[in-house]
Design an enzyme around this catalytic site. Structure first.
Site, PDB file in Angstrom:
ATOM      1  N   GLU A  38       3.713 -25.780 -42.632  1.00  0.00           N
ATOM      2  CA  GLU A  38       2.709 -26.200 -42.248  1.00  0.00           C
ATOM      3  C   GLU A  38       2.945 -27.283 -43.027  1.00  0.00           C
ATOM      4  O   GLU A  38       3.503 -28.064 -43.997  1.00  0.00           O
ATOM      5  CB  GLU A  38       1.162 -26.149 -42.717  1.00  0.00           C
ATOM      6  CG  GLU A  38       0.336 -26.473 -43.123  1.00  0.00           C
ATOM      7  CD  GLU A  38      -1.341 -25.556 -43.672  1.00  0.00           C
ATOM      8  OE1 GLU A  38      -0.733 -24.928 -44.478  1.00  0.00           O
ATOM      9  OE2 GLU A  38      -2.207 -26.292 -43.299  1.00  0.00           O
ATOM     10  N   LYS A 108      -5.260 -25.769 -36.441  1.00  0.00           N
ATOM     11  CA  LYS A 108      -5.733 -24.593 -37.277  1.00  0.00           C
ATOM     12  C   LYS A 108      -7.018 -24.719 -37.148  1.00  0.00           C
ATOM     13  O   LYS A 108      -7.876 -25.559 -37.341  1.00  0.00           O
ATOM     14  CB  LYS A 108      -5.222 -25.298 -38.870  1.00  0.00           C
ATOM     15  CG  LYS A 108      -5.968 -24.020 -39.642  1.00  0.00           C
ATOM     16  CD  LYS A 108      -4.787 -25.209 -40.839  1.00  0.00           C
ATOM     17  CE  LYS A 108      -5.144 -24.457 -42.615  1.00  0.00           C
ATOM     18  NZ  LYS A 108      -4.900 -25.203 -43.577  1.00  0.00           N
ATOM     19  N   CYS A 141      -1.672 -21.038 -42.197  1.00  0.00           N
ATOM     20  CA  CYS A 141      -1.850 -21.098 -44.218  1.00  0.00           C
ATOM     21  C   CYS A 141      -3.045 -20.255 -43.508  1.00  0.00           C
ATOM     22  O   CYS A 141      -3.130 -19.102 -43.513  1.00  0.00           O
ATOM     23  CB  CYS A 141      -1.517 -22.228 -44.446  1.00  0.00           C
ATOM     24  SG  CYS A 141      -1.583 -22.020 -46.142  1.00  0.00           S
TER      25      CYS A 141
HETATM   26  C1  ACM Z   1      -3.377 -24.083 -46.574  1.00  0.00           C
HETATM   27  O1  ACM Z   1      -4.846 -23.314 -46.074  1.00  0.00           O
HETATM   28  N1  ACM Z   1      -2.547 -24.929 -46.582  1.00  0.00           N
HETATM   29  C2  ACM Z   1      -4.013 -23.996 -47.836  1.00  0.00           C
END
Ligand code: ACM
Length: 261
Positions: A38, A108, A141
């Protein structure tokens, strides 16, 4: 099929340096799918929206160009995190690209912690993309802690989850074993290492990037303190059969009428 992760230690704000660090890890590496962390080119710990804006790109920006170059040298479809700018919105996103160009992006949907101050939450459902006859879904993530993310990708036919990450909680690597078992799919979690102390945050990223098999086997695992690349050979068709035995099927046996959603 050869799938792998690249684990790096990004330096905040130094895109070219971070691109170079990935290149330096990859000489001679050949694969079909490579997942990078990420926000691997920008760093993670922002202190203002202005910092996010300064490092954001359109989906066909420099990170996409970098991914295409990497695809040429490795033969792999590349999945990598970046900040996507669209109109006045800034997304914590990942892109999938190969030598011929961009294939897809994912924004995300579950923002973690102060990300909620800087980014817009993803505004589209996670989708599955077919590359060389293999179905790949992206998540980023913290999406791991919502089992619905992997499940919805499994229901759309994903055989491999590409999971760029900047993990700071201690649970995801273990949890991904369960995600893979309950959905019978492979996962590549590409995490970063290092520490970022910026603003009110002090994050130590947990490394231990992993490739998890569709029955929960750990097929590759990195240390928590070293950049590295690991690639393994898998048979993605093993993720197609969802049967547990002749009576049970992971997807068909769900009792949707009894779940509150
Ligand atoms: C995250 O979602 N970077 C902890």
């Amino acid at each position: 099929m050869r799938i792998g992760f690249v684990q790096t230690a990004p330096v905040f704000g130094e895109k070219q340096l971070n691109f170079d660090a990935v290149r330096e890890l990859l000489p001679g590496c050949k694969a079909d799918l490579l997942v990078l962390p990420e926000l691997f080119a920008t760093g993670y710990t922002f202190t203002s929206v202005d910092e996010v804006k300064a490092l954001a790109e359109s989906a066909d920006g420099e990170t996409s160009a970098f991914a295409r170059q990497l695809s040429v040298s490795t033969g792999a479809a590349i999945i990598a995190g970046f900040i996507e700018r669209q109109n006045d919105c800034y997304y914590n996103a990942s892109l999938m690209a190969d030598a011929s160009g961009m294939i897809a992006t994912y924004r995300k949907i579950h923002l973690f912690n102060r990300e909620k101050l800087w980014f817009s939450p993803g505004n589209r459902p996670p989708e599955v993309v077919t590359v060389n006859n293999v179905n790949i879904g992206m998540m980023i993530c913290f999406d791991w802690i919502f089992p619905e993310t992997c499940r919805s990708l499994a229901l759309k036919g994903a055989q491999i989850i590409a999971h760029p990450a900047n993990l700071v909680l201690p649970w995801a690597q273990q949890a991904m074993i369960t995600r893979c078992i309950e959905n019978r799919l492979f996962a590549v979690t590409a995490n970063r290492i290092g520490r970022e102390q910026r603003g009110e945050d002090d994050f130590t990223f947990t490394g231990q990037s992993r490739i998890t098999g569709c029955k929960g086997e750990i097929l590759a695992s990195a240390a928590d303190d070293e950049p590295c690349v690991q690639v393994v050979e898998i048979n993605p068709s093993l993720a197609t059969d969802k049967t547990v035995n002749s009576f049970n099927d992971l997807l068909a046996d769900r009792r949707n009428q009894f779940y509150t959603i």
